[in-house]
Design a protein around this motif. Structure first.
Motif, PDB file in Angstrom:
ATOM      1  N   VAL A   1      -7.477   4.849  -4.370  1.00 13.73           N
ATOM      2  CA  VAL A   1      -6.988   6.129  -3.847  1.00 13.73           C
ATOM      3  C   VAL A   1      -7.432   7.276  -4.746  1.00 13.73           C
ATOM      4  N   VAL A   2      -7.276   7.109  -6.054  1.00 14.81           N
ATOM      5  CA  VAL A   2      -7.670   8.168  -6.989  1.00 14.81           C
ATOM      6  C   VAL A   2      -9.169   8.410  -6.915  1.00 14.81           C
ATOM      7  N   GLU A   3      -9.945   7.367  -6.745  1.00 14.80           N
ATOM      8  CA  GLU A   3     -11.393   7.547  -6.613  1.00 14.80           C
ATOM      9  C   GLU A   3     -11.730   8.357  -5.365  1.00 14.80           C
ATOM     10  N   CYS A   4     -11.045   8.093  -4.267  1.00 14.16           N
ATOM     11  CA  CYS A   4     -11.271   8.874  -3.044  1.00 14.16           C
ATOM     12  C   CYS A   4     -10.894  10.340  -3.255  1.00 14.16           C
ATOM     13  N   VAL A   5      -9.791  10.570  -3.967  1.00 18.33           N
ATOM     14  CA  VAL A   5      -9.364  11.947  -4.235  1.00 18.33           C
ATOM     15  C   VAL A   5     -10.398  12.675  -5.080  1.00 18.33           C
ATOM     16  N   LEU A   6     -10.914  11.996  -6.106  1.00 17.08           N
ATOM     17  CA  LEU A   6     -11.884  12.634  -6.992  1.00 17.08           C
ATOM     18  C   LEU A   6     -13.191  12.916  -6.256  1.00 17.08           C
ATOM     19  N   LYS A   7     -13.610  12.029  -5.371  1.00 18.95           N
ATOM     20  CA  LYS A   7     -14.828  12.273  -4.599  1.00 18.95           C
ATOM     21  C   LYS A   7     -14.671  13.489  -3.709  1.00 18.95           C
TER      22      LYS A   7
ATOM     23  N   VAL B   1      -5.365  -0.717  -5.654  1.00 18.44           N
ATOM     24  CA  VAL B   1      -5.165   0.239  -4.569  1.00 18.44           C
ATOM     25  C   VAL B   1      -5.024   1.654  -5.133  1.00 18.44           C
ATOM     26  N   ALA B   2      -4.262   1.776  -6.210  1.00 18.95           N
ATOM     27  CA  ALA B   2      -4.108   3.093  -6.833  1.00 18.95           C
ATOM     28  C   ALA B   2      -5.447   3.609  -7.343  1.00 18.95           C
ATOM     29  N   ARG B   3      -6.248   2.741  -7.928  1.00 21.41           N
ATOM     30  CA  ARG B   3      -7.570   3.161  -8.398  1.00 21.41           C
ATOM     31  C   ARG B   3      -8.457   3.603  -7.244  1.00 21.41           C
TER      32      ARG B   3
ATOM     33  N   THR C   1      -6.375  11.799 -13.013  1.00 23.66           N
ATOM     34  CA  THR C   1      -7.312  11.142 -13.929  1.00 23.66           C
ATOM     35  C   THR C   1      -6.657  10.775 -15.257  1.00 23.66           C
ATOM     36  N   ALA C   2      -5.547  11.426 -15.606  1.00 28.34           N
ATOM     37  CA  ALA C   2      -4.857  11.106 -16.857  1.00 28.34           C
ATOM     38  C   ALA C   2      -3.997   9.853 -16.744  1.00 28.34           C
ATOM     39  N   LEU C   3      -3.743   9.385 -15.535  1.00 25.29           N
ATOM     40  CA  LEU C   3      -2.898   8.208 -15.351  1.00 25.29           C
ATOM     41  C   LEU C   3      -3.657   6.937 -15.728  1.00 25.29           C
ATOM     42  N   ARG C   4      -2.942   5.988 -16.321  1.00 23.05           N
ATOM     43  CA  ARG C   4      -3.506   4.679 -16.624  1.00 23.05           C
ATOM     44  C   ARG C   4      -3.117   3.733 -15.485  1.00 23.05           C
ATOM     45  N   LEU C   5      -4.025   3.547 -14.583  1.00 23.68           N
ATOM     46  CA  LEU C   5      -3.745   2.789 -13.372  1.00 23.68           C
ATOM     47  C   LEU C   5      -4.318   1.380 -13.492  1.00 23.68           C
TER      48      LEU C   5
ATOM     49  N   VAL D   1       0.833  -1.196   0.000  1.00 27.22           N
ATOM     50  CA  VAL D   1       0.000   0.000   0.000  1.00 27.22           C
ATOM     51  C   VAL D   1       0.868   1.246   0.000  1.00 27.22           C
ATOM     52  N   LEU D   2       1.905   1.250   0.829  1.00 29.26           N
ATOM     53  CA  LEU D   2       2.781   2.411   0.919  1.00 29.26           C
ATOM     54  C   LEU D   2       3.508   2.657  -0.397  1.00 29.26           C
ATOM     55  N   GLN D   3       3.993   1.590  -1.029  1.00 24.57           N
ATOM     56  CA  GLN D   3       4.697   1.761  -2.301  1.00 24.57           C
ATOM     57  C   GLN D   3       3.778   2.321  -3.381  1.00 24.57           C
ATOM     58  N   THR D   4       2.548   1.843  -3.414  1.00 28.73           N
ATOM     59  CA  THR D   4       1.607   2.315  -4.423  1.00 28.73           C
ATOM     60  C   THR D   4       1.299   3.797  -4.240  1.00 28.73           C
TER      61      THR D   4
END
Length: 659
Positions: free
Chosen positions: A66-72, A62-64, A54-58, A12-15
């Motif tokens: 995290v990004v979903e939480c950020v976008l919310k 776990v990365a997905r 959002t431009a990253l291809r994840l 998790v930390l590395q991601t």
């Protein structure tokens, strides 16, 4: 048997650290821009954390997540996407260090990784529980007293005077907001344009949050993107721009009022009622079948045309010369409208029709045979307008006592990508202001309820303090509180967390884990100012030292100002004076005290409410991440491998899987 991948704390930390390395180069006012290239050769240059993520291809789940939480979070507050990742990575590192220090219990856990994971998830839960219970009060006592309120009342006067362009707190808040995502040379221009937009949409006797909510809900219909021009060509335009062209020649109004109707249906003949029969000729004996059918069709067309003529005549009797249609009309309807000198605008979006109905006060109608006077709107003008390479419909409304004359926003950019970024930044700024203007729901406790040391306490106090009713409680908890940007919020909250941890460790009713939780959260908070001043570490130490010195010399920053002004009535009232008097006095003291004690560089302002919501969102994300035990790899016909978190479920359709 589905393959299972155990998710360790290190994974998790590395991601999260990978995501941190992507956004860290664009963090802060000194951050740069990130250049993305697509397979098609299209390039995107941006400083916005939301657009970068959002431009990253994840591929990693776990990365997905995290990004979903950020976008919310960003969709609500409009800000904090990069700080979210930075705080998340810092907290995970702190938790990882603490979990590794804990002794492993071999008879309880099968491995060291399992013991660390259990310790980390337990610690994350304790931090979240502490924040939900204590963080509001700590911010109210340790941060809010050192801030000031947004001066919405002076917004109009300040925007009209170029000499005071940067003296308004709202403009400073907007300027610091735009500096983190746009070119610094355009920040003042864009913040001034945003303030001008707010003054035009300031409803009479309405709260700022009402206007901001209206702007956010109707922003797609309020702004017009124009590519091929610099951002400095952006401007406000009177009335509303409808992003469609005239289907029939526009009316010649000669500066006369125009009457329009919002029509959501299609111009069609009158529907026959039950029992009503339309008689058509049956033809004569000896005629061919095709000839008879053609004559019947001709008779029906004539009847339909006469029916539509009745509709047009009814509209003319009401004085209607413009018809805003949600659908495409028939050729016969367009021809009859053109003959009658009536203009039709087809395929208008639902958002624009809804905004038009709200601004004009007219009620939309779906049946052309049911149009009444309440469906007719009176406009100042209706004419074509050329913006960039497109021609649109431009309408203006009569003034109303409840609102200032409406206006639209024309956003210009060199290319479509830049124009879209500017538009997103404008809407995010409106969301941020709306989040900042909402009450935080803080409920400050009195000093007697907690065991802070009197010489180190940041609680609100006076010489004649009443334990059950702090005299400034209602003042400092008003919505719209802001503090200087550049790490002020983090430094203040770090200080109050450390003081709270020390007081809890020596009190009789010590809560287990509170000192450790406070220390961990306080250390993680410093990652934000450390990154802000990463180009000059000595500035970080100087700023922190000056701020702590200011706090130590002013246990309550405004009590001395009150005493110097001999405002004894307010102190002796113990909070019994009117709320308006206290708000005005507190605002004056804040401005005087903050201006006389310059302990922070001039980086603008930032909202306390947005910072508080950011912290809660990050802590909830940390708790969710560290409670994941395993990742299940599922296989489908189209995807050989798609990853799903074990304790996060969602229902996907076959179309979504194909996408």
């Amino acid at each position: 048997m589905l393959p299972v991948e155990h998710l360790h704390l290190e994974h998790v930390l590395q991601t999260v650290c990978v995501l941190e390395s992507v956004i860290i180069c664009s963090f802060g006012p000194e951050g740069g821009q990130v250049l993305f290239t697509r397979d098609t050769g299209q390039a995107m240059l941006s400083r916005s954390g939301t657009r970068i993520l959002t431009a990253l291809r994840l591929e990693h789940p776990v990365a997905r997540m995290v990004v979903e939480c950020v976008l919310k979070h960003s969709s609500v507050t409009g800000d904090g996407s990069k700080s979210f990742i930075l705080l998340l990575a810092s907290l995970l590192r702190m938790i990882h260090i603490s979990a590794c220090k804990e002794p492993n219990v071999s008879h309880t856990y099968n491995s060291r990784e399992a013991a660390e994971a259990a310790t980390a998830s337990h610690l994350a839960g304790e931090i979240l529980a502490f924040a939900l219970e204590e963080l509001e009060d700590l911010i109210a006592m340790g941060v809010v007293p050192y801030g000031c309120c947004l001066s919405w009342e002076d917004l109009t006067a300040q925007t009209q005077s170029s000499a005071h362009t940067n003296s308004n707190s709202v403009q400073k808040l907007l300027s610091s907001f735009f500096q983190t995502r746009l070119d610094p040379t355009h920040c003042d221009f864009i913040s001034n344009l945003t303030c001008e937009l707010l003054t035009h949409w300031k409803f009479k006797n309405g709260r700022p949050s009402t206007s901001l909510q209206f702007l956010n809900d109707n922003f797609p219909a309020l702004h017009t993107p124009v590519s091929g021009f610099p951002i400095t060509c952006s401007r406000l335009i009177e009335g509303q721009v409808i992003h469609r062209d005239f289907a029939t020649p526009c009316p010649q109004t000669d500066h006369q009022p125009v009457k329009a109707v919002v029509f959501t249906g299609c111009l069609q003949p009158k529907v026959l009622s039950a029992g009503e029969v339309l008689e058509l000729g049956c033809g004569e004996l000896g005629l061919e079948e095709n000839s008879r059918k053609q004559r019947n069709i001709g008779q029906f067309s004539a009847w339909a045309e006469r029916s539509l003529e009745c509709v047009i005549a009814n509209l003319q009797s009401l004085g209607v010369s413009v018809l805003l249609s949600a659908v495409k009309q028939s050729a016969s309807g367009l021809a009859l409208a053109a003959q009658a000198g009536m203009c039709i605008v087809e395929c208008v979006s639902e958002d624009e029709l809804s905004l038009f109905a709200q601004l004009s006060g007219a009620t939309p109608v779906s049946d052309c045979w049911m149009i009444e006077p309440e469906h007719v709107a009176t406009l100042t003008f209706c004419r074509p307008i050329l913006l960039g390479a497109h021609r649109y419909v431009h309408v203006a409304f009569h003034d109303s006592e409840e609102r200032v004359k409406p206006c639209g926003l024309v956003i210009c950019g060199a290319g479509e990508g830049q124009t879209d970024q500017y538009a997103c930044s404008f809407q995010d700024a409106i969301r941020m202001l709306h989040s900042a203007s909402e009450p935080m729901g803080l409920t400050a406790k009195t000093a007697s309820k907690r065991n802070f040391q009197s010489n180190e306490s940041l609680y609100l106090h006076t010489d004649n303090q009443i334990p059950s009713a702090p005299p400034f409680q209602h003042c400092v908890l008003e919505p719209g509180c802001v503090v200087p940007a550049g790490g002020t919020f983090e430094f203040l909250l770090n200080h109050i967390l450390i003081q709270h941890g020390r007081s809890s460790s020596v009190s009789d009713d010590t809560v287990v884990g509170v000192p450790a939780v406070c220390q961990l959260l306080a250390n993680a908070l410093l990652s934000v100012p450390q990154q802000i001043y990463s180009h000059s570490p000595q500035h970080f130490l100087q700023t922190q030292t000056r701020l702590l010195s200011f706090i130590q010399n002013h246990s309550h920053p405004f009590s001395l100002v009150y005493k110097q002004e001999n405002n004894k009535n307010l102190l002796q009232a113990g909070g019994r004076s009117t709320l308006e008097e206290r708000k005005q006095s507190m605002h004056c003291c804040r401005e005087a005290d903050m201006s006389s004690k310059v302990f922070m560089p001039d980086l603008g302002l930032e909202s306390v409410s947005c910072k508080y919501k950011l912290l809660l969102a990050v802590l909830q994300c940390v708790s969710s991440l560290l409670h994941v035990d395993a990742v299940l790899h599922t296989y489908t016909a189209l995807h050989k491998q798609s990853r799903r978190l074990a304790n996060i479920s969602w229902e996907g359709t076959e179309d979504e899987a194909e996408d």
